[in-house]
Enzyme design. Structure first.
Site, PDB file in Angstrom:
ATOM      1  N   SER A 273       0.839  -1.195   0.000  1.00 47.83           N
ATOM      2  CA  SER A 273       0.000   0.000   0.000  1.00 47.83           C
ATOM      3  C   SER A 273       0.873   1.244   0.000  1.00 47.83           C
ATOM      4  CB  SER A 273      -0.901   0.028   1.233  1.00 47.83           C
ATOM      5  OG  SER A 273      -0.165   0.381   2.393  1.00 47.83           O
ATOM      6  N   ASP A 274       0.356   2.311  -0.603  1.00 49.44           N
ATOM      7  CA  ASP A 274       0.967   3.605  -0.351  1.00 49.44           C
ATOM      8  C   ASP A 274       0.695   3.952   1.105  1.00 49.44           C
ATOM      9  OD1 ASP A 274       2.302   5.973  -0.684  1.00 49.44           O
ATOM     10  OD2 ASP A 274       1.169   6.584  -2.445  1.00 49.44           O
ATOM     11  N   TRP A 275       1.514   4.807   1.667  1.00 53.82           N
ATOM     12  CA  TRP A 275       1.457   5.101   3.101  1.00 53.82           C
ATOM     13  C   TRP A 275       0.119   5.795   3.427  1.00 53.82           C
ATOM     14  CZ3 TRP A 275       5.214   2.519   1.555  1.00 53.82           C
ATOM     15  CH2 TRP A 275       6.235   2.065   2.388  1.00 53.82           C
ATOM     16  N   GLY A 276      -0.701   5.123   4.224  1.00 51.19           N
ATOM     17  CA  GLY A 276      -2.014   5.654   4.544  1.00 51.19           C
ATOM     18  C   GLY A 276      -3.055   5.351   3.496  1.00 51.19           C
ATOM     19  N   GLY A 277      -2.759   4.440   2.559  1.00 51.16           N
ATOM     20  CA  GLY A 277      -3.672   4.150   1.457  1.00 51.16           C
ATOM     21  C   GLY A 277      -4.627   3.002   1.720  1.00 51.16           C
TER      22      GLY A 277
END
Length: 734
Positions: A273-277
């Protein structure tokens, strides 16, 4: 790895290997070590052996972060944790365990390589491999398992703050450049992580905007570089994007991740995942996400002591598995992929050791920057400037001194050194010439902006040559993650300053530092214009070497420079940035030069444009055979001759045009290119082989690629606007 984890891992290995005092017992234990620890065993055998030994809790622990940039291993089994680093232009400074502040190391000052727009502007796949190899060596030296790059999102609008991290507007060019980059990185036992999958083409509302896009546009424009990364590059990791598509976040999207990436494309790596995604446990579990990073921190600032246990793929996932609401095979698939990545990287005993911030890497970065620099205009051959001829050279502009490796978001680097343009110019032109400097403008709010302008203009009157170094920077609302640009024009009063400099001194060279196109209301008044991108550690020396003629410029634009913002299709069709909830890609497949061709809009500078200090003559274009069968190919050839007095490199571009189609198609599409170096008077035959794939379009009614029989043209030229010859051929029916 923490000290307690190191001790635990050592004790686990000792127990598994039966380490005893006495060489015979130790040798016996070594011969009996488990398959997953035996590098002689095939990777898939090691994966299955390790998986069979793991508890449910250990499998789940692999699926989420344990710190800002690491995930857990399995200490009991001697499987180490896995560390990642932001990229793709260099290895980011070490961060604290659970904070975004730098850890304060004294050994993490890296080489800054040029931004990927600069790499794309080289149009040189061999150099892309060299780039990947070098940045992979730096990642390996710092013991990173995953490099979070490269990025291949499409240049849809010149306002996207993150365009400098990507490879331009054309899917063919991006595909050709990303594959060797990935291969170079992964030879070091470091996973490349291609991003951001997919349709993450703006920073405005990036966390919550839903992209409305038709299937044809998705497959023809926005997916090819990702598909090439998987099929041709063999990439080991893919990062999901923040965007929403078909009602689901792209970091856990059934169609993109499960159906397309893993089922149809056969991707066997890890989706990160992208960070916070990540937003939902069940969706993340079932829709293809393998490793969750950055949640509960919003990817930026917020956190608490037990944050990592509260991730969507942590304790909430474990509870669904324990209750049998989710089958254990779901976590098994994720664990297999993560273990496979570990055996390719951290548990691969054949990984080279890498190297870090070396002179060799700096020179590689300089070479990339030199080949990527684009000479946009050179009226009356003002350039190159002979470094032996005495001159009064005035350098103007904040960007001549500003560090460009700082800022920009996740691409920010802590570098061993950075040569500024001013330093580079002084290195090349002093002491023969007198080099002076005037700031001219400032990105920092100041009441003295007018005074800075007047000072620079007054100094320009007395100079023999003025070199203006400006453009964008990596401040917010410039080329920076998290926010888009607000205008196509240059910030901080630079347009006015350039106009005034041109008024008092006709020997004006404008060097633009940027990762995006800019408006140039002064284009007719400035005789020489150079696009220099973000050149990294050796940026200043690279720029000066081109200005001085030591290097003949050979870069070409990987995206279109519009005259005005409204000439961009996303802007013209009110298809950017959306209403805060949705953005519709109304331009469809007509991105960049495809739009200019269809609407007959003359750009400021074309896709593929770039001048040289020499000249090239193209001969007659021929298409061998003039007919392609359903499974055949056509060879297109053109002789190219250096008709100038200097050695130089030319990028020969091949476009294909479908003269009659059942669906609307672009006037032409890039389907091949070659970068050749010729001595004065030298001629070379340049050949391209195209197949049915190069003639195909995606038919969304059939959900398949189609090449319709009929007449096609091949167009060969020096840019999308500078076609030097063409030839026709027929595609026959099956």
């Amino acid at each position: 790895m923490k000290r307690t984890q190191l001790i635990s891992a050592f004790l686990s290995l000792a127990a598994l290997w039966g380490v005893q005092t006495g060489s015979a017992a130790a040798q016996s234990a070594a011969n009996a070590k488990p398959a997953y620890l035996d590098a002689r065993c095939p990777v898939e055998e090691r994966v299955e052996d390790a998986l069979a030994r793991m508890t449910l809790e250990e499998k789940v622990a692999l699926c989420h972060a344990q710190s800002k940039f690491s995930s857990a291993g399995v200490p009991r089994l001697g499987i180490p944790e896995m560390w990642m680093s932001d990229g793709p232009h260099g290895i980011r400074a070490e961060k604290l365990w659970d904070e975004w502040d730098d850890a304060g190391w004294t050994s993490d000052s890296c080489t800054a390589f040029p931004a990927l727009t600069c790499l794309a502007a080289t149009w040189n796949p061999t150099l892309a491999d060299t780039y990947g190899q070098a940045v992979g060596e730096e990642a390996r030296y710092r013991n990173k398992a995953v490099l979070l790059g490269p990025g291949v999102n499409i240049y849809r609008t010149p306002l996207n703050g993150r365009n400098f991290e990507y490879m331009g507007e054309d899917p063919f060019l991006a595909s050709a450049m990303v594959v060797p980059y990935i291969q170079g990185v992964q030879r070091n036992g470091v996973a490349a992580c291609v991003k951001h999958f997919a349709v993450n083409d703006q920073e405005t509302d990036r966390f919550n905007v839903e992209v409305k896009i038709d299937d044809r546009t998705l497959h023809e424009i926005h997916l090819p570089a990702f598909k090439a990364a998987v099929h041709d590059g063999g990439v080991w990791a893919v990062m999901g994007s923040y965007s929403i598509y078909k009602g689901q976040h792209c970091c856990h999207n059934q169609y993109l991740l499960r159906d397309l990436l893993k089922r149809d494309w056969g991707f066997d790596g890890v989706v990160i995942s992208d960070w916070g995604g990540t937003h939902d446990t069940r969706e993340a579990a079932l829709n293809g996400l393998d490793m969750e990073m950055g949640s509960w921190t919003n990817g930026l600032t917020l956190s608490w002591s037990n944050a990592y246990n509260e991730y969507f793929l942590a304790d909430p996932f474990l509870e669904l598995l324990r209750s049998k609401e989710i089958d254990e095979e779901i976590v098994n698939d994720k664990a297999r992929r993560i273990l496979r990545l570990m055996f390719r990287t951290t548990m691969n005993p054949d990984r080279p050791y890498g190297s870090f911030a070396t002179k060799e890497h700096a020179l590689i970065g300089r070479k990339i920057a030199q080949e990527g620099i684009v000479l946009l205009k050179n009226q009356d051959n003002l350039l190159p400037l002979d470094p032996k001829q005495p001159r009064r050279i005035l350098v103007v502009g904040e960007n001549a001194k500003k560090m460009m490796t700082l800022g920009g978001g996740s691409s920010e680097l802590k570098v061993k050194y950075e040569i500024s343009p001013l330093q580079g110019i002084e290195n090349y032109f002093s002491p023969a010439s007198q080099v002076t400097y005037a700031e001219g403008y400032s990105s920092v709010p100041t009441q003295n902006r007018h005074a800075l302008l007047l000072e620079a203009v007054d100094a320009a009157r007395k100079a023999d040559v003025v070199i203006f170094v400006g453009g964008l920077n990596k401040n917010e609302n410039q080329d920076c993650e998290g926010a888009d640009r607000r205008s196509l024009n240059l910030p901080y009063g630079q347009d006015e300053l350039i106009g005034e400099l041109a008024r008092v001194n006709r020997n004006l060279v404008a060097v633009i530092i940027s990762g995006n196109a800019i408006a140039m209301p002064w284009v007719n008044e400035v005789p020489a214009i150079v696009e220099a991108w973000y050149g990294g550690t050796e940026a200043g020396n690279a720029i000066a070497s081109v200005l001085a003629g030591e290097v003949n410029p050979s870069g070409k634009l990987p995206f279109t420079f519009p005259v005005r913002l409204e000439d961009n299709p996303a802007i013209a069709l009110d298809a950017y940035p959306g209403d805060g909830k949705q953005v519709e890609y109304k331009e469809g497949i007509f991105v960049g030069y495809r739009w200019n061709d269809r609407e007959q809009i003359k750009p400021l500078f074309c896709f593929g444009h770039g001048l040289s200090y020499t000249t090239f003559e193209y001969g007659k274009v021929t298409a061998e055979g003039r007919q392609m069968g359903p499974d055949g190919t056509i060879t297109v050839s053109v002789p190219v001759k250096n008709t100038g007095s200097r050695a130089g490199a030319e990028i020969v571009q091949l476009y294909v045009s479908d003269l009659k189609s059942s669906l609307p198609r672009p006037v032409k599409e890039l389907k091949g290119f070659r970068k050749i170096t010729l001595q004065p008077g030298q001629e070379q035959m340049v050949s391209f082989t195209i197949d049915r794939k190069a003639l195909s379009f995606y038919d969304d009614t059939k959900q398949d690629w189609v090449a319709e029989p009929g007449t096609f043209e091949v167009l060969v030229g020096a840019s999308a606007c500078d076609i030097r010859g063409k030839a026709a051929f027929e595609l026959t029916a099956r």
